[in-house]
Design a protein around this motif. Structure first.
Motif, PDB file in Angstrom:
ATOM      1  N   LEU A 380      78.185  59.792  69.300  1.00  0.00           N
ATOM      2  CA  LEU A 380      77.022  59.417  70.108  1.00  0.00           C
ATOM      3  C   LEU A 380      76.527  60.611  70.921  1.00  0.00           C
ATOM      4  N   GLY A 381      77.463  61.359  71.492  1.00  0.00           N
ATOM      5  CA  GLY A 381      77.069  62.544  72.252  1.00  0.00           C
ATOM      6  C   GLY A 381      76.405  63.592  71.383  1.00  0.00           C
ATOM      7  N   ARG A 382      76.895  63.774  70.161  1.00  0.00           N
ATOM      8  CA  ARG A 382      76.299  64.774  69.270  1.00  0.00           C
ATOM      9  C   ARG A 382      74.915  64.326  68.784  1.00  0.00           C
ATOM     10  N   ILE A 383      74.711  63.017  68.646  1.00  0.00           N
ATOM     11  CA  ILE A 383      73.366  62.538  68.320  1.00  0.00           C
ATOM     12  C   ILE A 383      72.416  62.886  69.466  1.00  0.00           C
ATOM     13  N   GLY A 384      72.897  62.721  70.699  1.00  0.00           N
ATOM     14  CA  GLY A 384      72.081  63.105  71.855  1.00  0.00           C
ATOM     15  C   GLY A 384      71.719  64.572  71.835  1.00  0.00           C
ATOM     16  N   LEU A 385      72.709  65.432  71.514  1.00  0.00           N
ATOM     17  CA  LEU A 385      72.435  66.867  71.413  1.00  0.00           C
ATOM     18  C   LEU A 385      71.394  67.143  70.331  1.00  0.00           C
ATOM     19  N   GLY A 386      71.484  66.393  69.240  1.00  0.00           N
ATOM     20  CA  GLY A 386      70.526  66.567  68.145  1.00  0.00           C
ATOM     21  C   GLY A 386      69.107  66.254  68.552  1.00  0.00           C
ATOM     22  N   PHE A 387      68.920  65.329  69.482  1.00  0.00           N
ATOM     23  CA  PHE A 387      67.586  65.033  69.993  1.00  0.00           C
ATOM     24  C   PHE A 387      67.072  66.147  70.908  1.00  0.00           C
ATOM     25  N   ILE A 388      67.980  66.789  71.624  1.00  0.00           N
ATOM     26  CA  ILE A 388      67.565  67.782  72.623  1.00  0.00           C
ATOM     27  C   ILE A 388      67.244  69.123  71.984  1.00  0.00           C
ATOM     28  N   LEU A 389      68.115  69.600  71.095  1.00  0.00           N
ATOM     29  CA  LEU A 389      68.041  70.984  70.620  1.00  0.00           C
ATOM     30  C   LEU A 389      66.686  71.382  70.036  1.00  0.00           C
ATOM     31  N   PRO A 390      66.108  70.632  69.089  1.00  0.00           N
ATOM     32  CA  PRO A 390      64.839  71.102  68.520  1.00  0.00           C
ATOM     33  C   PRO A 390      63.635  70.809  69.408  1.00  0.00           C
ATOM     34  N   SER A 391      63.783  69.953  70.409  1.00  0.00           N
ATOM     35  CA  SER A 391      62.637  69.490  71.187  1.00  0.00           C
ATOM     36  C   SER A 391      62.421  70.272  72.474  1.00  0.00           C
ATOM     37  N   LEU A 392      63.509  70.761  73.067  1.00  0.00           N
ATOM     38  CA  LEU A 392      63.406  71.377  74.393  1.00  0.00           C
ATOM     39  C   LEU A 392      62.575  72.649  74.378  1.00  0.00           C
ATOM     40  N   ASN A 393      62.839  73.549  73.420  1.00  0.00           N
ATOM     41  CA  ASN A 393      62.057  74.784  73.351  1.00  0.00           C
ATOM     42  C   ASN A 393      60.575  74.496  73.113  1.00  0.00           C
ATOM     43  N   LEU A 394      60.282  73.536  72.210  1.00  0.00           N
ATOM     44  CA  LEU A 394      58.883  73.217  71.916  1.00  0.00           C
ATOM     45  C   LEU A 394      58.174  72.691  73.165  1.00  0.00           C
ATOM     46  N   GLY A 395      58.796  71.759  73.871  1.00  0.00           N
ATOM     47  CA  GLY A 395      58.177  71.192  75.056  1.00  0.00           C
ATOM     48  C   GLY A 395      57.968  72.199  76.162  1.00  0.00           C
ATOM     49  N   SER A 396      58.861  73.194  76.239  1.00  0.00           N
ATOM     50  CA  SER A 396      58.762  74.202  77.300  1.00  0.00           C
ATOM     51  C   SER A 396      57.803  75.330  76.959  1.00  0.00           C
ATOM     52  N   LEU A 397      57.754  75.732  75.677  1.00  0.00           N
ATOM     53  CA  LEU A 397      56.994  76.925  75.291  1.00  0.00           C
ATOM     54  C   LEU A 397      55.558  76.629  74.867  1.00  0.00           C
ATOM     55  N   ARG A 398      55.280  75.428  74.360  1.00  0.00           N
ATOM     56  CA  ARG A 398      53.930  75.121  73.876  1.00  0.00           C
ATOM     57  C   ARG A 398      52.847  75.316  74.934  1.00  0.00           C
ATOM     58  N   PRO A 399      53.083  74.949  76.211  1.00  0.00           N
ATOM     59  CA  PRO A 399      52.003  75.100  77.190  1.00  0.00           C
ATOM     60  C   PRO A 399      51.739  76.538  77.621  1.00  0.00           C
ATOM     61  N   LEU A 400      52.616  77.484  77.269  1.00  0.00           N
ATOM     62  CA  LEU A 400      52.479  78.853  77.754  1.00  0.00           C
ATOM     63  C   LEU A 400      51.325  79.577  77.084  1.00  0.00           C
ATOM     64  N   HIS A 401      50.725  80.482  77.832  1.00  0.00           N
ATOM     65  CA  HIS A 401      49.748  81.394  77.251  1.00  0.00           C
ATOM     66  C   HIS A 401      50.455  82.275  76.233  1.00  0.00           C
ATOM     67  N   GLU A 402      49.739  82.688  75.184  1.00  0.00           N
ATOM     68  CA  GLU A 402      50.368  83.419  74.081  1.00  0.00           C
ATOM     69  C   GLU A 402      51.104  84.674  74.533  1.00  0.00           C
ATOM     70  N   HIS A 403      50.555  85.386  75.526  1.00  0.00           N
ATOM     71  CA  HIS A 403      51.189  86.642  75.931  1.00  0.00           C
ATOM     72  C   HIS A 403      52.502  86.405  76.686  1.00  0.00           C
ATOM     73  N   LEU A 404      52.791  85.153  77.049  1.00  0.00           N
ATOM     74  CA  LEU A 404      54.020  84.837  77.773  1.00  0.00           C
ATOM     75  C   LEU A 404      55.104  84.226  76.875  1.00  0.00           C
ATOM     76  N   LEU A 405      54.808  84.038  75.580  1.00  0.00           N
ATOM     77  CA  LEU A 405      55.751  83.352  74.705  1.00  0.00           C
ATOM     78  C   LEU A 405      57.093  84.076  74.597  1.00  0.00           C
ATOM     79  N   SER A 406      57.056  85.376  74.373  1.00  0.00           N
ATOM     80  CA  SER A 406      58.316  86.099  74.215  1.00  0.00           C
ATOM     81  C   SER A 406      59.116  86.086  75.515  1.00  0.00           C
ATOM     82  N   GLN A 407      58.422  86.242  76.660  1.00  0.00           N
ATOM     83  CA  GLN A 407      59.094  86.155  77.957  1.00  0.00           C
ATOM     84  C   GLN A 407      59.700  84.775  78.161  1.00  0.00           C
ATOM     85  N   GLY A 408      58.941  83.731  77.769  1.00  0.00           N
ATOM     86  CA  GLY A 408      59.419  82.372  77.952  1.00  0.00           C
ATOM     87  C   GLY A 408      60.652  82.071  77.123  1.00  0.00           C
ATOM     88  N   ALA A 409      60.637  82.473  75.847  1.00  0.00           N
ATOM     89  CA  ALA A 409      61.788  82.235  74.975  1.00  0.00           C
ATOM     90  C   ALA A 409      63.021  82.963  75.493  1.00  0.00           C
TER      91      ALA A 409
END
Length: 495
Positions: A380-409
């Motif tokens: 159950l815990g690993r299923i939770g991790l599976g939901f977080i791993l691919p989604s967190l970076n997308l949710g955090s980086l998508r709103p950034l201006h393009e010139h800030l993407l590398s800094q954000g990652a």
């Protein structure tokens, strides 16, 4: 001859972006495997060099510190040398560290090789997130993140098992050589598929501003003081620990002041604090830090709990954790597709809720419980991790201006690893505290209800951290890009 993203797409065709993802994934897998696989060789290495536990532990700690700090240098390296030269350089350094470590005849040389591997691993790890945000359209970024995450998760899952076999057959030196084939494959693929331009599709600028050495030094000193201070809290030297933690806070304050001053004077700060002006990124950073604390902390706590709390053998521990690891890889692949169609804040929050539930449900386990219950809660815990791993970076980086993407990652990877390093020590400290409160110690040969109560309270602490991270995850709400009709070529030509 320039090899931009658009040029390579035109040359290799529609599948190019997936080949590019595979190229950086193999190198990242090599770097992650090098971070975990050496742990199984530490006992033999300690015997070979006649090391105490404290000195031997620096094989892992030196790697962790080097990796955490070097993540901050990735944006500068990409801007100055471009994707290809930076990536190739990290793979060469990682491979050199593996070869030197395997041939070393002194512990100092082994430690130097591990630091070199850590530097390479830190620089390379933010690169795939930047590639995914630039080479893939919004409607494919989740799928790409899921595929990448699945491959990366398999590296630490399989690494220790393969490493144990290698140590038994060929000795501890064989562990270091294991990364060499992966590095060679990634180098070949890098020259074929990785663009030589800098982020944004511009040419790399070798005449650009020098790296922010003062910021890097402050970050390194702060990280060293923080990690060593947390380790000292385990021992009797509490005064020394508080001095180190105070120095870490002072270094953090100085780092923030210097980054602000450098940005105000038109310089190139190591970490662009403008990132945190984007609310989703700021909240995602909090989630990443807490998530790293819970993930790495539980990775340390769970095996200790199974062996010293429930008196299970090492083979039983492997039996319990293996199905959970396989489920994690499958979950990541599936959730990646969901991230293209559903809000990332919802997926991250769901994952954190499942992870918190898995920690809380450990309280239902007793010495008489069947293995099936442990397998269920771990899965159950690993299923939770599976939901977080691919989604967190997308949710955090998508709103950034393009010139800030590398800094954000770079920044979000740094904060996750910093949280992870703290999490291991935090779980150890809380466990020791609660064991003492219940009148028990891990030195005792057999478990007891008091020991289980201490472990349960440590698991409750991790569940509470996950709930706290959920509050920040709810702030990741941004409109979901739905542009399946947008031309991929247009996307790449813009970069």
């Amino acid at each position: 001859m320039s090899a931009s993203l658009a040029d390579l797409q035109a040359h290799h065709g529609p599948r190019y972006r997936w080949l590019l993802l595979l190229a950086v994934m193999i190198g990242t897998m090599a770097s992650i495997m090098s971070s975990t696989i050496v742990n199984v060789a530490i006992p033999d290495m300690s015997h070979h060099f006649t090391l105490g536990q404290e000195r031997a532990q620096w094989v892992s700690s030196g790697f962790m510190v080097a990796m955490t700090v070097s993540m901050l240098t990735t944006p500068w390296l990409l801007g100055r040398y471009g994707y290809r030269r930076t990536y190739v350089g990290t793979m060469v350094l990682l491979m050199a560290g593996g070869i030197v470590g395997g041939l070393a005849n002194s512990f100092g040389l082994v430690l130097g090789a591990r630091v070199a591997e850590g530097l390479a691993a830190g620089v390379v790890q933010p690169i795939p997130a930047i590639i995914i945000m630039r080479a893939f359209g919004p409607h494919e970024q989740g799928r790409a993140s899921g595929l990448f995450g699945m491959g990366v998760v398999l590296a630490p899952a399989l690494g220790p098992s393969v490493g144990g076999i290698l140590v038994d057959l060929f000795g501890w030196r064989s562990i270091f050589f294991m990364v060499v084939p992966l590095c060679l494959v990634s180098l070949w693929m890098a020259y074929r598929y990785v663009p030589d331009t800098a982020p944004g599709g511009v040419a790399a600028n070798r005449q650009g501003a020098m790296i922010d050495w003062r910021g890097l030094l402050l970050g390194a000193v702060g990280t060293l003081c923080l990690l060593n201070g947390m380790v000292e809290l385990h021992g009797a030297g509490r005064a020394h620990a508080f001095v180190l933690l105070g120095a870490a806070l002072a270094a953090l304050a100085a780092f923030i002041w210097w980054q602000r001053r450098l940005a105000a004077t038109g310089g190139a700060p190591l970490m662009n604090l403008a990132l945190f002006g984007y609310r989703p990124f700021a909240m995602g950073s909090i989630v990443a830090f807490i998530y790293g604390t819970a993930l790495f902390g539980s990775t340390y706590l769970l095996p200790v709990y199974l062996q010293l709390g429930l008196n299970l053998s090492a083979s039983h521990v492997g039996t319990i954790l293996l199905p959970a690891g396989l489920v994690l890889a499958a979950t990541i692949a599936g959730v990646g597709r969901l991230a293209d169609k559903h809000p990332t804040w919802l997926l991250v929050s769901t994952g954190l809720a499942l992870l918190a539930a898995s920690f809380a449900l450990m309280l239902t386990v007793s010495l008489a419980s069947g293995l099936w219950m442990l397998v269920m809660w771990a899965t159950l815990g690993r299923i939770g991790l599976g939901f977080i791993l691919p989604s967190l970076n997308l949710g955090s980086l998508r709103p950034l201006h393009e010139h800030l993407l590398s800094q954000g990652a770079s920044a979000i990877n740094f904060l996750r690893m910093l949280g992870g390093a703290i999490g291991v020590s935090l779980c150890g400290i809380v466990l020791e505290w609660r064991l003492a409160a219940h009148g028990d110690s891990l030195a005792n040969a057999t478990s007891s209800p008091a020991r289980l109560a201490a472990f349960n309270e440590a698991f409750l602490m991790l569940a509470g951290l996950c709930v706290l991270a959920m509050v920040a995850a709810w702030q990741l709400r941004v409109p979901v890009p739905t542009q399946p009709g947008k031309s991929q070529n247009n996307k790449q030509e813009a970069d």
